[in-house]
Write a protein that holds these residues in place. Structure first.
Motif, mmCIF file in Angstrom:
data_model
loop_
_atom_site.group_PDB
_atom_site.id
_atom_site.type_symbol
_atom_site.label_atom_id
_atom_site.label_comp_id
_atom_site.label_asym_id
_atom_site.label_seq_id
_atom_site.Cartn_x
_atom_site.Cartn_y
_atom_site.Cartn_z
ATOM 1 N N ALA B 90 8.430 14.548 93.237
ATOM 2 C CA ALA B 90 8.128 14.350 94.663
ATOM 3 C C ALA B 90 7.759 12.902 94.942
ATOM 4 O O ALA B 90 6.603 12.556 95.125
ATOM 5 N N THR B 91 8.764 12.050 94.948
ATOM 6 C CA THR B 91 8.567 10.620 95.227
ATOM 7 C C THR B 91 9.156 10.316 96.594
ATOM 8 O O THR B 91 9.824 11.164 97.192
ATOM 9 N N ALA B 92 8.921 9.101 97.083
ATOM 10 C CA ALA B 92 9.488 8.723 98.387
ATOM 11 C C ALA B 92 11.008 8.880 98.364
ATOM 12 O O ALA B 92 11.615 9.331 99.332
ATOM 13 N N PHE B 93 11.623 8.546 97.228
ATOM 14 C CA PHE B 93 13.084 8.652 97.094
ATOM 15 C C PHE B 93 13.552 10.097 97.288
ATOM 16 O O PHE B 93 14.404 10.384 98.126
ATOM 17 N N SER B 94 12.969 11.034 96.534
ATOM 18 C CA SER B 94 13.503 12.396 96.615
ATOM 19 C C SER B 94 13.053 13.106 97.891
ATOM 20 O O SER B 94 13.750 13.975 98.390
ATOM 21 N N LYS B 95 11.899 12.729 98.438
ATOM 22 C CA LYS B 95 11.480 13.342 99.703
ATOM 23 C C LYS B 95 12.410 12.912 100.833
ATOM 24 O O LYS B 95 12.505 13.582 101.859
ATOM 25 N N ASN B 96 13.071 11.809 100.651
ATOM 26 C CA ASN B 96 14.064 11.350 101.619
ATOM 27 C C ASN B 96 15.367 12.136 101.448
ATOM 28 O O ASN B 96 15.988 12.539 102.421
ATOM 29 N N VAL B 97 15.741 12.377 100.193
ATOM 30 C CA VAL B 97 17.073 12.915 99.897
ATOM 31 C C VAL B 97 17.130 14.449 99.869
ATOM 32 O O VAL B 97 18.032 15.059 100.440
ATOM 33 N N LEU B 98 16.170 15.096 99.178
ATOM 34 C CA LEU B 98 16.335 16.530 98.915
ATOM 35 C C LEU B 98 16.293 17.422 100.161
ATOM 36 O O LEU B 98 17.054 18.377 100.244
ATOM 37 N N PRO B 99 15.420 17.143 101.161
ATOM 38 C CA PRO B 99 15.486 17.994 102.360
ATOM 39 C C PRO B 99 16.855 17.903 103.035
ATOM 40 O O PRO B 99 17.360 18.889 103.578
ATOM 41 N N ARG B 100 17.453 16.726 102.985
ATOM 42 C CA ARG B 100 18.787 16.564 103.579
ATOM 43 C C ARG B 100 19.804 17.411 102.808
ATOM 44 O O ARG B 100 20.600 18.133 103.415
ATOM 45 N N ALA B 101 19.743 17.354 101.480
ATOM 46 C CA ALA B 101 20.662 18.156 100.667
ATOM 47 C C ALA B 101 20.429 19.644 100.922
ATOM 48 O O ALA B 101 21.376 20.423 101.048
ATOM 49 N N ALA B 102 19.161 20.041 101.029
ATOM 50 C CA ALA B 102 18.839 21.458 101.247
ATOM 51 C C ALA B 102 19.443 21.951 102.555
ATOM 52 O O ALA B 102 20.059 23.022 102.606
ATOM 53 N N ALA B 103 19.294 21.175 103.620
ATOM 54 C CA ALA B 103 19.827 21.611 104.912
ATOM 55 C C ALA B 103 21.345 21.721 104.851
ATOM 56 O O ALA B 103 21.931 22.640 105.429
ATOM 57 N N LEU B 104 22.006 20.811 104.125
ATOM 58 C CA LEU B 104 23.469 20.890 103.991
ATOM 59 C C LEU B 104 23.876 22.166 103.256
ATOM 60 O O LEU B 104 24.940 22.715 103.488
ATOM 61 N N LEU B 105 22.997 22.634 102.356
ATOM 62 C CA LEU B 105 23.261 23.872 101.612
ATOM 63 C C LEU B 105 22.736 25.099 102.356
ATOM 64 O O LEU B 105 22.822 26.211 101.854
#
Ligand SMILES: Cc1cc2nc3c(=O)[nH]c(=O)nc-3n(C[C@H](O)[C@H](O)[C@H](O)COP(=O)(O)OP(=O)(O)OC[C@H]3O[C@@H](n4cnc5c(N)ncnc54)[C@H](O)[C@@H]3O)c2cc1C
Ligand SMILES: Cc1cc2nc3c(=O)[nH]c(=O)nc-3n(C[C@H](O)[C@H](O)[C@H](O)COP(=O)(O)OP(=O)(O)OC[C@H]3O[C@@H](n4cnc5c(N)ncnc54)[C@H](O)[C@@H]3O)c2cc1C
Lengths: 253, 307
Positions: B90-105
């Motif tokens: 849970a870093t600034a990098f993944s908090k930026n990326v993973l919610p976006r990936a989750a919504a796409l899925l």
């Protein structure tokens, strides 16, 4: 350009949170509720964009219980032009998940066609830090999270972001979703005359069905507990005593 | 099923500690494949050393070099097929990326997981850590970020294979401009064994040097309260708390910090907490193992001298 700002009604950040005895969640009955602090910053930024002549209209939207009207009125009193309330539940203890919130917001975006959406970086109740990113994904828009500086230049937004190692600057194509961090600005207080004026500003009431969105949660709460408490230790009388304790008793230096 | 673990890469270097802790958190869920996005072969090689990684997937493309969310989330989605779990620290990098990936899925993201109960069930703090919630996901794929302070790092004696994966990144939505990252010889805040933090009580940017001196004497990382960062005494990446970094060092020294719940959220799991504050009523003393009621301008120089 129209700016859309989603604002969430959350427990006030000064309130001491209590977990309900049955473990179902946090007690939200009769506690002070306020606008999520990050969303105040987002509303402030939108109003400043309007004052600079970059934004033409600021629309605020909240999803949740009917009482979120109060939160919307606060945003209107700060200077937003118009509000939308999507009443998604009647129970103050039901929180709508970011994915469902993002789907509803995507519906609002399709209707309102804003050039920019300013979200808070995270809601201080569930600390999920997800809604803006999810909305951006659903719309296929660009995203700039954790913004501490925002400059709109034509069809690009230049955003300085607070990241783990310091600051990162990126340029995103508009329309875009920007999520705001603490140091973007200091939100204004609403003046009494503006609070009065806000009562006459338009507030539209909607439901999830208007947007064809199913808000059924994907996560279910198994239980909620208080974290293991920490007990106060001892007071030491001097630096010598402190160093001795750290060396001999705690063994950490 | 298998786990896709997105690695943090900063300026070509693997954030080994964060990835190693996230790996320990998820390795019970299935075979772990670490995804290294960007042109750094060194980062991929470093990831391959982590114990418990079955293989490393290296998406060797400059489009991923600055961790831009749009391209990285699309990459994750293109690889997601074979995985039951997609995770990251849970870093600034993944908090930026993973919610976006989750919504796409079309799945929820579960942020800041502090314990993995089973394949569907996770613990996470809410309300600035004032409550711990156990949530069960009904999604087919679970997307989660892991709070590194809650897990021990996997060792680095492994030798997994590195496999290249290709993907076409659309880089038209956003462009990286610059990073302003201060180079430092001090340990990194989230992995340091000792952290010394200063608050508003320190009073100025120049006096913050006192906090840094004490930190250097102890071989510690430097932290700060939000008030200290807002006042310009310390840079933003030093902020500890609900909306800053979460740390759990062996020793945390809070100097001139009152102990607001938002600050406590970032440090109350430290093993030993020391507080130096001139106000004996300051709430920080309620969580401190050792409290010293003193003016920091006397106490800190004395401590530096006597250590
Ligand atoms: C008491 C309680 C009960 C819960 N019950 C359930 C349950 O029954 N089922 C379940 O699955 N989960 C439940 N949860 C978990 C909860 O649904 C999610 O964890 C939560 O929604 C996380 O998102 P966040 O609000 O922190 O959003 P974040 O992604 O952190 O919010 C970021 C930003 O998005 C915008 N935003 C977010 N929400 C709104 C909104 N409603 N209106 C307008 N703007 C918004 C704001 O700009 C905000 O700053 C519960 C949680 C609690 C505390
Ligand atoms: C949405 C939101 C998110 C937040 N997130 C965070 C976060 O992530 N991290 C965070 O830290 N805060 C956060 N805050 C802010 C938090 O509520 C407090 O305002 C903040 O932590 C206070 O910082 P402080 O303790 O340095 O300052 P103060 O509360 O002003 O305390 C200063 C202390 O210094 C002491 N002092 C003064 N002079 C001396 C001296 N000479 N010698 C010794 N002691 C002295 C005083 O007695 C006092 O206790 C957040 C707030 C909000 C609303």
């Amino acid at each position: 350009m129209k700016v859309l700002v989603p604002v969430k009604r959350v427990i006030d950040y000064n309130v001491k949170v209590r977990v309900k005895a049955d473990g179902s969640g946090v007690d939200l009955a009769n506690v002070k509720m306020s606008m999520n602090p990050f969303d105040e910053i987002a509303v402030e930024e939108a109003i400043r964009l309007k004052e600079k002549g970059i934004a033409t209209e600021v629309v605020v939207v909240s999803i949740g219980v009917k009482q979120a009207q109060e939160t919307l009125r606060t945003a209107l009193a700060m200077g937003a032009d118009r509000a939308i309330l999507i009443e998604a539940t009647a129970d103050v203890h039901t929180d709508i998940e970011p994915l469902a919130v993002a789907k509803l917001l995507a519906g609002v975006v399709k209707e309102e066609a804003p050039g920019l959406v300013l979200c808070g970086k995270q809601a201080i109740d569930n600390d999920m830090n997800a809604t803006g990113q999810m909305l951006s994904a659903l719309l296929g828009w660009s995203q700039a999270t954790f913004a501490s500086e925002l400059a709109i230049e034509g069809d690009t937004a230049k955003v300085t972001r607070e990241v783990d190692g310091g600051l990162q600057t990126i340029a995103v194509k508009m329309p875009a979703i920007v999520t705001v961090d603490l140091r973007l600005n200091e939100p204004r207080y609403a003046s009494l005359p503006n609070i009065m004026k806000a009562k006459a500003k338009p507030l539209a009431a909607k439901t999830p069905a208007d947007y064809g969105v199913d808000v059924a949660p994907r996560l279910s709460v198994v239980k909620t507990v208080e974290p293991a408490g920490r007990k106060a230790g001892v007071k030491v009388g001097s630096i010598d005593e402190l160093i001795a304790k750290l060396k001999d008793e705690a063994g950490v230096i | 099923m298998a786990v896709l673990l997105l690695a943090d890469v900063n300026d070509g270097a693997l954030a080994t500690d964060a990835v190693a802790k996230a790996l320990s958190a998820v390795k019970g869920l299935g075979e772990v494949h670490i995804l290294v996005a960007g042109t750094s072969a060194a980062a991929a090689a470093e990831a391959a050393k982590l114990d418990g990684a079955a293989k490393v997937l290296h998406a060797d493309d400059a489009a991923y070099d600055h961790g831009m969310a749009e391209a990285t989330a699309a990459l994750i989605v293109s690889l997601a097929g074979g995985y039951s779990h997609i995770a990251a620290a849970a870093t600034a990098f993944s908090k930026n990326v993973l919610p976006r990936a989750a919504a796409l899925l079309d799945v929820m993201v579960i942020s800041d997981v502090t314990a993995v109960v089973d394949a569907d069930t996770f613990e996470r703090p809410i309300y600035a850590g004032n409550a711990i919630q156990t949530v069960k996901s009904s999604d087919a794929k679970k997307v989660l970020t892991v709070r590194t302070a809650s897990f021990n790092a996997a060792a680095t004696s492994g030798s997994a294979a590195v496999e290249k994966v290709s993907a076409t990144a659309d880089a038209s939505l956003s462009k990286w401009v610059e990073d302003k990252v201060a180079a430092s010889d001090r340990p990194e805040l989230t992995s340091a064994g000792i952290v010394v933090s200063g608050g508003r009580g320190v009073g100025s940017q120049s006096d913050f040097a006192l906090i840094e001196k004490l930190a250097d004497k102890l071989g510690a990382a430097v932290g700060a309260s939000r008030a200290a960062v807002d006042s310009g005494y310390a840079p933003n990446d030093w902020q500890v708390g609900q909306t800053g970094k979460v740390v759990a060092p062996t020793l945390y020294v809070a100097v001139g910090i009152s102990g607001a719940i938002q600050h406590l959220a970032g440090m109350k799991d430290s093993k030993v907490i020391v507080a130096i504050n001139k106000d004996e009523e300051a709430p920080i003393f309620q969580v401190a193992d050792y409290g010293l009621v003193a003016d920091l301008f006397n106490a800190v120089p004395e401590m530096i001298e006597k250590l």
